[in-house]
Design a protein around this motif. Structure first.
Motif, mmCIF file in Angstrom:
data_model
loop_
_atom_site.group_PDB
_atom_site.id
_atom_site.type_symbol
_atom_site.label_atom_id
_atom_site.label_comp_id
_atom_site.label_asym_id
_atom_site.label_seq_id
_atom_site.Cartn_x
_atom_site.Cartn_y
_atom_site.Cartn_z
ATOM 1 N N GLY A 122 26.424 58.723 -35.276
ATOM 2 C CA GLY A 122 26.340 59.214 -33.909
ATOM 3 C C GLY A 122 25.275 60.285 -33.759
ATOM 4 N N ALA A 123 25.141 61.149 -34.776
ATOM 5 C CA ALA A 123 24.139 62.215 -34.716
ATOM 6 C C ALA A 123 22.727 61.651 -34.653
ATOM 7 C CB ALA A 123 24.281 63.132 -35.930
ATOM 8 N N ALA A 124 22.548 60.451 -35.217
ATOM 9 C CA ALA A 124 21.208 59.862 -35.251
ATOM 10 C C ALA A 124 20.712 59.484 -33.862
ATOM 11 C CB ALA A 124 21.208 58.624 -36.146
ATOM 12 N N TRP A 125 21.652 59.197 -32.945
ATOM 13 C CA TRP A 125 21.221 58.850 -31.597
ATOM 14 C C TRP A 125 20.397 59.979 -30.983
ATOM 15 C CZ3 TRP A 125 21.269 54.166 -29.703
ATOM 16 C CH2 TRP A 125 22.194 53.239 -30.175
ATOM 17 N N VAL A 162 23.182 58.989 -51.438
ATOM 18 C CA VAL A 162 22.384 59.379 -50.265
ATOM 19 C C VAL A 162 23.014 60.615 -49.640
ATOM 20 C CG1 VAL A 162 21.847 58.672 -47.898
ATOM 21 C CG2 VAL A 162 21.500 57.067 -49.787
ATOM 22 N N PRO A 163 22.209 61.561 -49.135
ATOM 23 C CA PRO A 163 22.789 62.763 -48.528
ATOM 24 C C PRO A 163 23.765 62.420 -47.404
ATOM 25 C CG PRO A 163 20.437 62.578 -48.025
ATOM 26 C CD PRO A 163 20.738 61.600 -49.104
ATOM 27 N N SER A 164 24.896 63.113 -47.402
ATOM 28 C CA SER A 164 25.960 62.794 -46.442
ATOM 29 C C SER A 164 25.551 63.056 -44.999
ATOM 30 C CB SER A 164 27.219 63.604 -46.777
ATOM 31 O OG SER A 164 26.937 64.997 -46.773
ATOM 32 N N ASP A 165 24.537 63.892 -44.782
ATOM 33 C CA ASP A 165 24.106 64.175 -43.407
ATOM 34 C C ASP A 165 22.935 63.293 -42.973
ATOM 35 O OD1 ASP A 165 22.131 65.246 -45.000
ATOM 36 O OD2 ASP A 165 22.016 67.161 -43.937
#
Length: 623
Positions: free
Chosen positions: A558-561, A350-353
């Motif tokens: 955290g970025a998903a928030w 899965v893409p790391s980002d």
């Protein structure tokens, strides 16, 4: 059921007290679960509520709520609390507020049922007191029952303990008949409505109530709606330690890992069996035992209890929920939660980002067979109707969709979220679903018997594409070892999702767009420029996992928030154009940037143990 308004007020008062004891508790933790009866229907307890409150404020989630940007959402929560307080009299509210200042120590709140009246619940609170708290109790004694009429006061002696009992009538609120315009769902002219637009609310008769309270070994004991001395004596004996038949000694408590949370934790218990029994008896048609037998057959009675633990660890918030299964799983429960283990390795490419990703186990054949058996249990002969669409498809397109395709869906499946496409359109206020186009989450579904299943899919789709009734609605691309299906161009919308499917010999992809399909293809082929399995954080996290009986694993970075909240606000704002409520909630939410500032990665696991299902949810604070 809770039959009287007096009972509802008592319940509201007890819930309010239990929820707001936290600001004043300041003593070291204690094992409060030993004061809760083993047959309680529901319980909530904490060994040191002051520590819980302080830890909650210090956590990342607490800091988020304290941020000025969260003021509107906090205000909405406070308004909801005020609505609950409206169910209480001014005297009750004042009494609770005084208790908040006086009660100090661990606390337990639980609901159980009178042995003499299985339909009427009683509420109980046990809280530790110091000298100041005992002085409060002395002041409280003459005040209790002032709002009642026809009051009788008495005492009950249980060993060295004196239980004060007050009986009386509680006046119902006088609700005058009111004329309230009814909703107009059919769009009728408000000036020419032919329907009766008034509703009558009759005043209720005063309801009898009973209040019991005592000081037991330095602890405050409160019980509502209990009149028989046997039940009162049992509760007192639990607090003194003479009775050990408590929540801590239940046979399934050990399965939940014990019931003594640390000082920064809150414990929770739900008697699932008792709850279902009440629902069954409420719907009693004279065949209660027969209904219980049917529910047991399909697995609805497998869960005996739910134990929960909510805890704060620095900036992190953790939740553990255990569903005990003393007799194993049956029927649909067994089909959903049979002991299997997912392969975490499916996430390595899965893409790391990816803001979020997850794996889960699913076996369609087991679920289908269990669902048919359940249908037959409740309605003999009904399963035959479920076969009719399958027979129809087979006769039209030459493929048995059930046995040839669907029943082969099994194993580890996975999904991940892609960062929004910057080129995708922003939500159209007239079409709130348009916002989903920006938030792609391709899913890969595995199936067994790859060659056979793939050829069955090819035959089905090829014949479907030739059907004059349905073939014009899809576009089929056959590349030999890959089939792609998408909506016909004339049916696609640039403002909304365009479902796209791709089938191979290993499984199939469900995507919301060609962009998501291409991204998942790179993932399956291991061609993503950055892979999750190459990141130290992910590998460290999965290395600590117990993979035995692991049914599901997911994470949200955290970025998903920030991404998730901002996309949600856009969709809700667009939806608010229709209802207004979505826009209000969207406006109250802080921006995604605020969420990202405080909240880190969330990880979830679901394990099947020998006699339990265990869900763990961990939210890290921003490091």
């Amino acid at each position: 059921m809770i039959r009287s308004k007096s009972s509802r007020r008592i319940l509201a008062g007890a819930l309010f007290a239990a929820a707001f004891l936290a600001p004043s508790i300041v003593r070291a933790e204690a094992d409060m679960a030993r004061f809760i009866p083993s047959d309680s229907a529901f319980a909530l307890w904490a060994p040191d509520l002051a520590s819980v409150q302080a830890a909650g404020k210090a956590s990342a989630f607490g800091q988020l709520l304290a941020d000025p940007a969260s003021a509107k959402i906090v205000s909405m929560i406070e308004e909801a609390i005020e609505e609950q307080k409206a169910e209480m009299t001014e005297e009750e509210i004042g009494r609770v507020e005084e208790a908040l200042k006086a009660i100090k120590g661990g606390a337990a709140f639980y609901m159980a049922f009178n042995p003499t009246d299985s339909e009427e619940p009683f509420i109980s609170i046990v809280a530790e007191l110091d000298d100041e708290g005992k002085a409060w109790f002395d002041r409280l004694t003459p005040e209790i029952g002032k709002e009642l009429t026809e009051v009788t006061k008495s005492t009950i002696s249980v060993g060295d303990t004196t239980v004060y009992q007050i009986k009386g009538l509680m006046d119902a609120k006088e609700d005058e008949a009111s004329e309230t315009p009814q909703a107009d769902p059919l769009g009728l002219n408000e000036e020419d409505q032919s329907m009766d637009s008034t509703t009558e609310e009759a005043a209720e008769e005063p309801q009898s109530t009973t209040i019991n309270y005592a000081i037991v070994g330095g602890r405050f004991l409160y019980m509502s709606s209990v009149t028989d001395s046997e039940t009162i004596s049992r509760q007192v004996a639990l607090v003194t330690g003479a009775n050990t038949d408590s929540l801590s000694t239940r046979s399934d408590a050990a399965t939940a890992g014990g019931l003594t949370p640390d000082k920064n934790s809150v414990g929770l218990f739900l008697n699932a069996q008792k709850g279902l029994e009440l629902l069954i008896e409420e719907a009693d048609n004279g065949e209660v035992e027969d209904l219980k037998g049917k529910l047991a057959t399909v697995g609805a009675l497998d869960v005996q209890s739910l134990y929960g633990k909510l805890s704060f660890d620095g900036a992190d918030l953790k939740l553990n929920v255990t569903a005990t299964l003393p007799t194993g799983t049956h029927g649909i429960m067994d089909a959903l939660f049979a002991a299997n283990s997912v392969s975490i390795d499916r996430l390595n490419t899965v893409p790391s980002d990816a803001p979020s990703a997850g794996v889960f186990y699913f076996d369609f054949a087991r679920l289908w067979d269990a669902a048919l058996a359940a249908a037959e249990t409740f309605s003999p002969g009904s399963s035959a109707y479920a076969q009719l669409p399958i027979i129809s498809v087979q006769s039209q397109y030459g493929v048995d969709p059930l046995n040839g395709i669907l029943k082969n869906i099994q194993g580890t499946h996975f999904s991940y979220n892609m960062l929004p496409d910057p080129a995708a359109p922003t939500p159209d206020p007239e079409n709130p679903l348009a916002g989903l186009q920006r938030n792609n989450s391709p899913v890969f579904i595995s199936y067994a018997n790859g060659d056979i299943t793939f050829n069955a899919v090819r035959t089905l789709l090829t014949n479907l594409s030739k059907d004059p009734n349905y073939g014009t609605s899809i576009e089929l691309t056959d590349s030999g070892d890959r089939l792609e299906v998408r909506m016909a161009e004339a049916l696609r919308s640039a403002e909304g999702p365009s479902p796209t499917f791709a089938f191979t010999k290993d499984g199939f992809v469900i995507a919301q767009s060609d962009l998501a399909l291409s991204d998942m293809t790179r993932t399956l082929e291991g061609k993503q420029p950055g892979k999750l399995g190459e990141t130290a954080e992910f590998m460290k996290a999965v290395a600590q996992l117990d993979r035995t009986g692991l049914l599901a694993y997911s994470y949200m970075s955290g970025a998903a928030w920030g991404v998730t909240v901002d996309e949600l606000k856009k969709v809700l704002d667009a939806a608010g154009g229709m209802s207004g409520e979505g826009a209000e909630f969207a406006e109250a939410l802080p921006s995604g940037e605020v969420f990202t500032h405080y909240l880190g990665t969330v990880r979830q696991t679901l394990h099947r143990k020998e006699s339990a299902l265990v869900l763990e949810w961990n939210m890290e604070g921003k490091k």
